[in-house]
Structure formats: C-alpha cells, structure tokens
Design a protein around this motif. Structure first.
Motif, PDB file in Angstrom:
ATOM      1  N   ALA A 187       0.832  -1.206   0.000  1.00 38.65           N
ATOM      2  CA  ALA A 187       0.000   0.000   0.000  1.00 38.65           C
ATOM      3  C   ALA A 187       0.869   1.259   0.000  1.00 38.65           C
ATOM      4  O   ALA A 187       0.614   2.206  -0.766  1.00 38.65           O
ATOM      5  CB  ALA A 187      -0.936  -0.008   1.209  1.00 38.65           C
ATOM      6  N   ILE A 188       1.901   1.270   0.809  1.00 41.48           N
ATOM      7  CA  ILE A 188       2.810   2.428   0.866  1.00 41.48           C
ATOM      8  C   ILE A 188       3.556   2.570  -0.462  1.00 41.48           C
ATOM      9  O   ILE A 188       3.697   3.683  -0.989  1.00 41.48           O
ATOM     10  CB  ILE A 188       3.772   2.294   2.062  1.00 41.48           C
ATOM     11  N   PHE A 189       4.025   1.452  -1.021  1.00 47.25           N
ATOM     12  CA  PHE A 189       4.695   1.479  -2.318  1.00 47.25           C
ATOM     13  C   PHE A 189       3.771   2.079  -3.380  1.00 47.25           C
ATOM     14  O   PHE A 189       4.192   2.910  -4.195  1.00 47.25           O
ATOM     15  CB  PHE A 189       5.132   0.068  -2.731  1.00 47.25           C
ATOM     16  N   LEU A 190       2.509   1.663  -3.385  1.00 46.57           N
ATOM     17  CA  LEU A 190       1.561   2.168  -4.376  1.00 46.57           C
ATOM     18  C   LEU A 190       1.277   3.658  -4.191  1.00 46.57           C
ATOM     19  O   LEU A 190       1.037   4.370  -5.164  1.00 46.57           O
ATOM     20  CB  LEU A 190       0.266   1.366  -4.348  1.00 46.57           C
ATOM     21  N   ALA A 195       4.540   9.374  -8.165  1.00 43.85           N
ATOM     22  CA  ALA A 195       5.491   9.409  -9.282  1.00 43.85           C
ATOM     23  C   ALA A 195       4.748   9.459 -10.619  1.00 43.85           C
ATOM     24  O   ALA A 195       5.125  10.237 -11.513  1.00 43.85           O
ATOM     25  CB  ALA A 195       6.411   8.196  -9.233  1.00 43.85           C
ATOM     26  N   ASN A 196       3.699   8.658 -10.773  1.00 42.95           N
ATOM     27  CA  ASN A 196       2.921   8.670 -12.010  1.00 42.95           C
ATOM     28  C   ASN A 196       2.268  10.022 -12.256  1.00 42.95           C
ATOM     29  O   ASN A 196       2.151  10.469 -13.390  1.00 42.95           O
ATOM     30  CB  ASN A 196       1.836   7.588 -11.991  1.00 42.95           C
ATOM     31  N   SER A 216      -3.197   3.200 -10.355  1.00 39.53           N
ATOM     32  CA  SER A 216      -2.309   3.013  -9.205  1.00 39.53           C
ATOM     33  C   SER A 216      -2.945   3.567  -7.928  1.00 39.53           C
ATOM     34  O   SER A 216      -2.867   2.941  -6.865  1.00 39.53           O
ATOM     35  CB  SER A 216      -0.971   3.701  -9.474  1.00 39.53           C
ATOM     36  N   ALA A 217      -3.569   4.720  -8.031  1.00 43.26           N
ATOM     37  CA  ALA A 217      -4.217   5.323  -6.864  1.00 43.26           C
ATOM     38  C   ALA A 217      -5.380   4.467  -6.368  1.00 43.26           C
ATOM     39  O   ALA A 217      -5.555   4.285  -5.154  1.00 43.26           O
ATOM     40  CB  ALA A 217      -4.690   6.738  -7.189  1.00 43.26           C
ATOM     41  N   LEU A 274      -7.394   0.706  -2.308  1.00 36.26           N
ATOM     42  CA  LEU A 274      -7.871  -0.653  -2.043  1.00 36.26           C
ATOM     43  C   LEU A 274      -6.945  -1.373  -1.063  1.00 36.26           C
ATOM     44  O   LEU A 274      -7.398  -2.010  -0.110  1.00 36.26           O
ATOM     45  CB  LEU A 274      -7.976  -1.413  -3.365  1.00 36.26           C
ATOM     46  N   CYS A 275      -5.648  -1.247  -1.275  1.00 41.09           N
ATOM     47  CA  CYS A 275      -4.678  -1.923  -0.396  1.00 41.09           C
ATOM     48  C   CYS A 275      -4.693  -1.346   1.020  1.00 41.09           C
ATOM     49  O   CYS A 275      -4.602  -2.098   2.002  1.00 41.09           O
ATOM     50  CB  CYS A 275      -3.276  -1.841  -0.994  1.00 41.09           C
TER      51      CYS A 275
END
Length: 125
Positions: A86-89, A95-96, A112-113, A118-119
């Motif tokens: 979740a933190i990575f996303l 970044a995106n 990605s968001a 969701l995560c």
C-alpha cells in the motif's frame, strides 16, 4: 469483505502484470509506462518490464494468500506485506502523477491510486 477486496486487488495486479509482459514482448504500449518516452520499449527497458511483471505477480500472490484463497507457505502473516505494498503504491501514484507522458498520467495514475486505496482499505480491516 477482506476476501472480496483482496481478490479484487490481485486481479488488478495480474492485469497490470500482463500489461508489463506485453511491454516486454515489444507491444507498442510504452507511452503508458516508464515515463512514456518510447512507444515500443528498448531492450534494456523490456527487462525492467519483466521485473515489474514478476513483482506484480508476487503482489497478486500475497493478496490471494492474505484472503486465504491460496494456502500460505509463509511462516508469518501477510499483513505487513499488505502495508508495504500500500505504501509502495502511494509513492508510485505520486510518481505517475508527475510523469511527462499524458497517457501514463491519465491512465496509470488513477489505476495506481485506486489500487493504493484498495490496499490501504484491506490493511485497515
């Protein structure tokens, strides 16, 4: 609820992994990934896409284990991994958002968001 959400997250990760495999195979989708500088990724970036696909398949596997859809082979809970993903996303979404490619910004950032939200939702349950 965790099962349905985790399966949904796994499906999203599998779809993006398939997209990464298509990039690695030379499909002209490069404007949606890795900064969007190339319509067809050069060989060096195709290896990056393969790595991304492997990571995404791993994410899907973790969420399917988290939902008890797959039997866990880990000697510990997947809960920490769900938080890490979740933190990575969240970082990936930021970044995106700053990508120079409009296609990446307007397609991959919301995807990605949504996966990030969701995560985090799954992690909080």
């Amino acid at each position: 609820m965790v099962t349905v959400l985790s399966i949904t997250a796994a499906v999203i990760f599998l779809l993006i992994a398939i997209f990464q495999v298509l990039l690695a195979l030379g499909f002209p989708l490069g404007e949606f990934a890795l900064g969007g500088f190339h319509k067809v990724l050069p060989k060096k970036l195709r290896f990056v896409s393969i790595g991304n696909a492997v990571i995404l398949f791993l994410f899907a596997w973790i969420f399917l284990q988290h939902a008890s859809v797959l039997e866990s082979i880990l000697p510990f809970s997947t809960h920490v991994f769900v938080w890490i993903i979740a933190i990575f996303l969240a970082l990936n979404s930021i970044a995106n958002l700053f990508s120079v490619s409009k296609k990446e910004k307007y397609v991959m950032t919301p995807l990605s968001a949504a996966a990030c939200i969701l995560c985090f939702w799954i992690a909080l349950l």
